[in-house]
Scaffold this motif. Structure first.
Motif, short mmCIF file in Angstrom:
data_model
loop_
_atom_site.label_atom_id
_atom_site.label_comp_id
_atom_site.label_asym_id
_atom_site.label_seq_id
_atom_site.Cartn_x
_atom_site.Cartn_y
_atom_site.Cartn_z
N VAL A 119 -4.69 48.63 15.38
CA VAL A 119 -4.57 48.36 13.95
C VAL A 119 -5.55 47.26 13.51
O VAL A 119 -6.34 47.46 12.58
CB VAL A 119 -3.12 48.03 13.56
CG1 VAL A 119 -3.06 47.57 12.10
CG2 VAL A 119 -2.24 49.27 13.75
N PRO A 120 -5.56 46.07 14.17
CA PRO A 120 -6.55 45.07 13.73
C PRO A 120 -7.99 45.50 13.96
O PRO A 120 -8.87 45.21 13.13
CB PRO A 120 -6.21 43.83 14.56
CG PRO A 120 -5.20 44.23 15.56
CD PRO A 120 -4.61 45.53 15.16
N VAL A 121 -8.27 46.23 15.04
CA VAL A 121 -9.63 46.70 15.29
C VAL A 121 -10.07 47.65 14.17
O VAL A 121 -11.19 47.57 13.67
CB VAL A 121 -9.73 47.39 16.66
CG1 VAL A 121 -10.99 48.25 16.76
CG2 VAL A 121 -9.73 46.36 17.77
N SER A 122 -9.17 48.54 13.76
CA SER A 122 -9.52 49.51 12.72
C SER A 122 -9.75 48.83 11.38
O SER A 122 -10.69 49.18 10.65
CB SER A 122 -8.40 50.56 12.60
OG SER A 122 -8.26 51.28 13.81
N VAL A 123 -8.93 47.86 11.04
CA VAL A 123 -9.14 47.11 9.79
C VAL A 123 -10.47 46.38 9.85
O VAL A 123 -11.26 46.40 8.89
CB VAL A 123 -7.99 46.12 9.54
CG1 VAL A 123 -8.32 45.21 8.37
CG2 VAL A 123 -6.69 46.87 9.28
#
Length: 513
Positions: free
Chosen positions: A135-139
């Motif tokens: 999730v943080p990588v995608s954001v």
């Protein structure tokens, strides 16, 4: 024969949660999905029957937001620049391949949204090792790719020329001020909405309709038949890329043809807000003028029975109609018209567009040949085209971050008191300030090329994540084998251009022409 209710990962039947509700296990690190029936399209859109009128008026539209983004970046800037410098041969067919692959990729992203009601950025948290990585990588990837603001800076150049009646001088500050003003307009549109996704959809219907009608009329007036034929022939005739073009330039073109290659998922969450499939059960982001709506932190899914299998097929047909008729058809028309107009401008001036002047090159050429009225008309169309991109990208960065934060942080949900608007609008203002600073540091088109090549990075990651997720959906929603082949082709095609971009950035490109 296998029991269709068995969980695909554990091979065990769904287990009731603490409330006694049956749930469906999907992936890791995220809550199991409660099971309930798919709604009917008539229930979602509040009509008695989905006929042709209801289809256009109510059911179609999420892909219009994606189309609004695509027409500004690839179709108005990178495509015309490439054709203006190198011609149609060897470029047009690459555009078509990119658009077809992206449309099929969009369908696979939207399949997950319809089956679970979760935005893709939330769904990535179900892929091993779990949300704490993906999730943080995608954001970060989405923000890093689009925060440079090349689309905003290009829109500012066009608006400056429209106001002053002349192309801005190199390095002028006022176009950047106009770009920031347009970002403020995006904020006001979102703030004035009752339902943000629906407002964006309606705005794009109006603007894209005006854009395509205007482009058709201008092209019919100024573009000779020979150039129309060259453009159409270039789309369907495979040929080697022209001499002198770099793979990095092609990578930027294919990355922003149609939408944003491997990062297209960042817009597909609008199918949830539209109410497609299980999106109707999970809520949406309301505008400041709308009533507070509960947005579930996790999705829901449907049982595998005769009623829901039939209902899934109906939703899937609506998705295919939306994607192929509006997104693909609009992207192809949106690429053909600006490129043949650019080819005509090159004929008129005897010069080729550069990164500095491509946002206003056509308007200046038409001014010299046909008079001031076409100069202003071309500028109006250009500003509208770039503003639709600005509207969609800016809002999507905020939406992806809001969905991710709301879904993964119980503490934040408590602070927001269940109202994601309390995060959505303040974050939009913060992002506005950051983009306003960044767009001062490079030429608009070079910023767009950066974003386009960064979009290709997503093709190295997300096709495999989609394979993992979609193969574990309830049986009626699972893709066929050929859908996985399409995702692999996305990985190979767009992924190559990202690897080349990195090689070119640190040394020499993988291939030259």
């Amino acid at each position: 024969m296998a029991d269709p209710t068995l969980d695909p990962a554990s091979n065990e039947p769904p287990v009731p949660d603490s409330s006694g509700t049956a749930t469906y296990r999907l992936g890791v690190s995220r809550p199991d999905l409660p099971i309930t029936d798919l709604p009917s399209p008539e229930e979602v859109f509040g009509v008695r029957k989905i006929g042709p009128r209801e289809l256009v008026k109510y059911a179609l539209g999420p892909s219009m937001i994606a189309l609004g983004i695509s027409i500004g970046s690839g179709e108005w800037l990178l495509g015309p620049q490439a054709v203006g410098q190198f011609g149609f041969e060897g470029i047009g067919w690459i555009i078509v391949v990119s658009a077809v692959l992206q449309t099929l990729y969009n369908i696979e992203c939207s399949r997950y949204v319809m089956a679970t009601g979760e935005a893709p950025v939330v769904g990535w948290g179900r892929v091993p090792p779990g949300w704490i990585l993906w999730v943080p990588v995608s954001v970060f990837i989405v923000i890093f790719s689009f925060i440079v603001g090349g689309w905003a800076a290009s829109a500012g150049q066009g608006l400056y020329a429209l106001v002053h009646g002349e192309v801005p001088a190199k390095g002028a500050e006022e176009p950047r001020i106009w770009a920031i003003a347009l970002l403020v307009v995006v904020f006001l549109i979102a703030a004035g909405a009752r339902r943000v996704s629906r407002t964006l959809e309606l705005a794009n219907w109006v603007m894209i309709g005006a854009i395509l009608v205007g482009l058709v009329l201008v092209c019919l007036f100024v573009v000779p038949f020979g150039l129309w034929w060259d453009g159409i022939k270039g789309f369907v005739t495979p040929a080697a890329p022209p001499d002198g073009i770099t793979a990095t330039q092609i990578g930027g073109l294919v990355g922003f043809t149609a939408l944003a290659s491997g990062l297209n998922w960042y817009v597909m969450g609008h199918y949830r807000d539209k109410g497609y499939g299980m999106g109707h059960r999970t809520g949406f982001i309301a505008g400041l003028r709308g009533e507070r709506v509960k947005l579930l932190a996790s999705g829901v899914t449907f049982p595998d029975d005769a009623r829901n299998r039939a209902m899934w097929r109906r939703w899937y047909r609506l998705l295919l109609t939306d994607m192929w008729a509006i997104f693909f058809g609009g992207a192809m028309l949106g690429m053909l018209l600006p490129t043949i107009l650019m080819a005509r401008a090159v004929e008129i001036t005897g010069t080729k567009p550069t990164q500095e002047n491509v946002p206003t090159f056509v308007a200046a050429a038409l001014d010299a040949e046909y008079g001031r009225w076409l100069f202003y008309l071309a500028l109006i169309l250009g500003v509208l085209i770039l503003f639709t991109t600005q509207l969609g990208i800016f809002e999507a960065m905020v939406r992806v971050t809001t969905d991710a934060a709301h879904a993964t942080s119980p503490r934040l949900r408590g602070l927001l008191e269940g109202d994601p608007r309390r995060f959505y609008y303040p974050f939009m203002l913060v992002l506005l300030v950051i983009i306003g600073i960044i767009l001062h540091f490079a030429l608009p088109v070079s910023l767009v090329q950066w974003s386009a090549n960064m979009s290709n990075l997503g093709a190295l990651i997300y096709p495999f994540m989609l394979m993992y997720l979609n193969s574990r959906l309830p049986r009626p929603a699972r893709p066929r084998l050929w859908h996985h082949v399409i995702l692999l082709l996305n990985f190979l095609f767009f992924g190559f251009f990202f690897v080349n971009f990195v090689a070119d950035f640190i040394g020499d490109p993988l291939i030259t022409f």
